[in-house]
Enzyme design. Structure first.
Site, mmCIF file in Angstrom:
data_model
loop_
_atom_site.group_PDB
_atom_site.id
_atom_site.type_symbol
_atom_site.label_atom_id
_atom_site.label_comp_id
_atom_site.label_asym_id
_atom_site.label_seq_id
_atom_site.Cartn_x
_atom_site.Cartn_y
_atom_site.Cartn_z
ATOM 1 N N ASN A 1 36.461 -4.426 12.789
ATOM 2 C CA ASN A 1 35.285 -5.213 10.727
ATOM 3 C C ASN A 1 35.263 -6.399 11.483
ATOM 4 O O ASN A 1 36.053 -7.228 11.762
ATOM 5 C CB ASN A 1 36.327 -4.602 10.111
ATOM 6 C CG ASN A 1 35.735 -5.408 8.442
ATOM 7 O OD1 ASN A 1 34.587 -5.418 9.095
ATOM 8 N ND2 ASN A 1 36.449 -4.670 7.757
ATOM 9 N N ARG B 1 32.724 -1.001 11.008
ATOM 10 C CA ARG B 1 32.083 -1.085 10.140
ATOM 11 C C ARG B 1 30.749 -1.726 9.656
ATOM 12 O O ARG B 1 31.379 -2.904 10.164
ATOM 13 C CB ARG B 1 33.076 -1.739 8.778
ATOM 14 C CG ARG B 1 32.821 -1.642 7.500
ATOM 15 C CD ARG B 1 34.185 -3.064 6.717
ATOM 16 N NE ARG B 1 33.335 -2.157 5.512
ATOM 17 C CZ ARG B 1 34.575 -3.416 4.723
ATOM 18 N NH1 ARG B 1 34.793 -3.934 4.970
ATOM 19 N NH2 ARG B 1 33.738 -2.906 2.732
ATOM 20 N N HIS C 1 31.359 -0.393 -0.450
ATOM 21 C CA HIS C 1 32.747 0.233 -0.519
ATOM 22 C C HIS C 1 32.425 1.585 0.256
ATOM 23 O O HIS C 1 33.450 2.022 -0.435
ATOM 24 C CB HIS C 1 33.647 -0.299 -1.632
ATOM 25 C CG HIS C 1 33.402 -1.196 -1.959
ATOM 26 N ND1 HIS C 1 34.025 -1.916 -3.056
ATOM 27 C CD2 HIS C 1 34.142 -2.364 -1.191
ATOM 28 C CE1 HIS C 1 34.479 -3.094 -3.394
ATOM 29 N NE2 HIS C 1 34.501 -3.705 -2.201
ATOM 30 N N ARG D 1 32.757 -13.298 -7.898
ATOM 31 C CA ARG D 1 31.293 -12.773 -8.372
ATOM 32 C C ARG D 1 31.183 -12.085 -9.293
ATOM 33 O O ARG D 1 32.020 -11.508 -10.084
ATOM 34 C CB ARG D 1 30.899 -11.481 -7.115
ATOM 35 C CG ARG D 1 30.989 -12.137 -5.808
ATOM 36 C CD ARG D 1 30.510 -10.435 -4.809
ATOM 37 N NE ARG D 1 31.553 -10.657 -3.989
ATOM 38 C CZ ARG D 1 31.641 -9.291 -2.930
ATOM 39 N NH1 ARG D 1 31.226 -8.233 -3.543
ATOM 40 N NH2 ARG D 1 32.570 -9.177 -2.408
ATOM 41 N N GLU E 1 40.332 2.790 5.652
ATOM 42 C CA GLU E 1 39.123 2.689 5.572
ATOM 43 C C GLU E 1 38.705 2.680 7.388
ATOM 44 O O GLU E 1 38.241 3.630 7.497
ATOM 45 C CB GLU E 1 38.202 1.037 4.913
ATOM 46 C CG GLU E 1 37.436 1.726 3.763
ATOM 47 C CD GLU E 1 37.460 0.027 3.362
ATOM 48 O OE1 GLU E 1 38.515 -0.671 3.530
ATOM 49 O OE2 GLU E 1 36.054 0.058 2.709
#
Ligand code: AMP
Length: 413
Positions: free
Chosen positions: A7, A90, A179, A240, A383
């Site tokens: 990743n 990823r 996601h 955010r 993940e």
């Protein structure tokens, strides 16, 4: 077969080496603060963790360091790099092109580059990771697993913005969602926990972490999700804003904010940090709220209220909800947030077992009462193992968990 999962982000490279198909982790680690003066390597081997300050200027150098460390004499876990059977990456944005994980070739590389336009902070370092592995292991198969791919079944009615249609045609402006690797993983796991097939579940999956998103999963497929063209849309997050009236930006532009300042404002200075004025970290906010801090309490209330609105919307979109799943740092660990959210959405037929909720910290658990119509699960996301499985499956030419063409058609209205 040994599968290396990577990743690669702009400031860090995380890795995990698996023995597949056993899903056994042989080694894991990361290079953090890439390009800064205090970069650091962390590497696990034989139940030990080695950390070391390092000098790495970019993702390419970080990847080289990871590969060197994996075969190093004193801390290595491999005799030689050729023992790595495949590498899975990823990749954040796969645009409309990728509906599942794929073996990387020149065409895929060109597409990832093309979609950098849509994910300028993420796709370039993802690609740097791929190219660095290609330089050092030119004959090893590499696989790209896209964060957007699980959302390829979202129907047009849900992904179109009500902007002039030409913007979709010309620039690909639409909702993509993110996601996806995590939402898919927890949706599949929830189906398993209920003793059902992967296409036999309607669920609202809540990935709540520093970045947060919710997905409406119908018959095992994503049919709506809260993030949009970028990961800025949706519920408020660590820094955010999530959804807001776009006219706020025009207003602030008149007050002297330029595009960069507005971008920073919405992505780095808003959300929990902006509301609380304390931190982007939910642990700190919960701590401050516990001591009576009004703005911390407000941040928590806004977070839960906005999640409630999405869950209400998704229960309408799904008709029936079999399960709600909590994952991500907050979803997996915060007893308080799960309790507040579940209490707020009791009208969908969900009853929380408070004691089970209290016991479920960082581990898989069912936390609904016996008489709840809707199951509530805490499922730690993984993940990396999802990427390892896709990589192993594609390399071995076995069936992987990807959207079937008939399902793609089924959901496009
Ligand atoms: P992630 O981005 O998935 O790693 O999640 C990071 C977020 O999870 C941060 O806001 C953390 O504060 C939050 N988090 C982790 N552990 C806890 C906890 N025990 N209680 C509340 N929030 C937590």
């Amino acid at each position: 077969m040994k599968v290396l999962v990577i990743n690669a982000g702009s400031s860090s490279v995380k890795y995990r080496l698996y023995q597949m198909p056993q899903e056994k982790v042989i080694s894991m680690g990361f290079v953090e603060r890439i390009g800064e003066r205090d970069s650091e390597l962390s590497h696990s081997y034989q139940n030990r963790i080695h950390t070391e300050p390092v000098k790495v200027a970019n993702v390419g150098e970080a990847m080289e360091l990871v590969l060197r460390t994996l075969v190093s004499e004193d801390r290595g876990v491999l005799g030689q790099l050729s023992e790595i059977g495949a590498v899975g990456h990823r990749v954040v944005h796969g645009g409309e092109e990728f509906t599942g994980s794929v073996i990387i070739d020149e065409k895929v590389i060109a597409s990832i580059e093309k979609f950098s336009d849509l994910a300028p902070l993420h796709n370039p370092p993802n690609l740097d990771g791929i190219l660095a592995v290609k330089r050092h292991l030119p004959d090893t198969k590499q696989v790209a697993c896209f964060d957007t791919a699980f959302h390829a079944t979202i129907p047009k009615v849900a992904y179109m913005y009500a902007l002039p249609y030409e913007l979709y045609e010309k620039y690909g402006i639409r909702r993509y969602g993110f996601h996806g690797i995590s939402h898919r993983y927890v949706a599949r796991r929830a189906a398993q926990l209920m003793g059902r097939g992967k296409y036999d579940i309607n669920a609202i999956t809540c990935h709540l972490g520093n970045g947060s998103s919710l997905t409406a999963v119908k018959n095992g497929h994503s049919i709506d999700t809260s993030m949009g063209l970028t990961p800025l849309e949706g519920v408020p997050m660590g820094t955010r804003s999530g959804d807001l009236d776009p006219a706020i930006l025009f207003f602030l532009e008149k007050k002297g904010y330029d595009v960069q300042a507005l971008n920073d404002l919405c992505n780095k200075e808003s959300g929990m940090l902006g509301l609380s004025g304390i931190s982007n970290d939910m642990r700190n906010i919960e701590g401050a709220a516990g001591k009576g801090d009004e703005r911390a309490k407000l941040a928590i209330d806004v977070f839960c209220y906005r999640i409630k609105k999405y869950m209400g919307a998704y229960s309408a979109v799904l008709d029936t909800v079999d399960a709600v799943v909590f994952t991500g740092g907050i979803g997996e660990n915060s007893v308080l947030m799960r309790e507040k959210i579940c209490d707020a959405v009791s009208q969908i037929g969900l009853k929380l077992d408070r004691q089970a909720n209290k016991n479920a910290i960082g581990k898989e658990a069912e936390i609904n009462t016996q008489d709840s119509d809707v199951k509530v699960f805490v499922i730690p996301t993984n993940e990396q193992v999802a990427i390892a499985n896709d990589t192993y499956g594609l390399t071995k030419e076995q069936a992987t968990d990807r959207i079937q063409p008939e399902h793609l058609k089924e959901y496009q209205v």
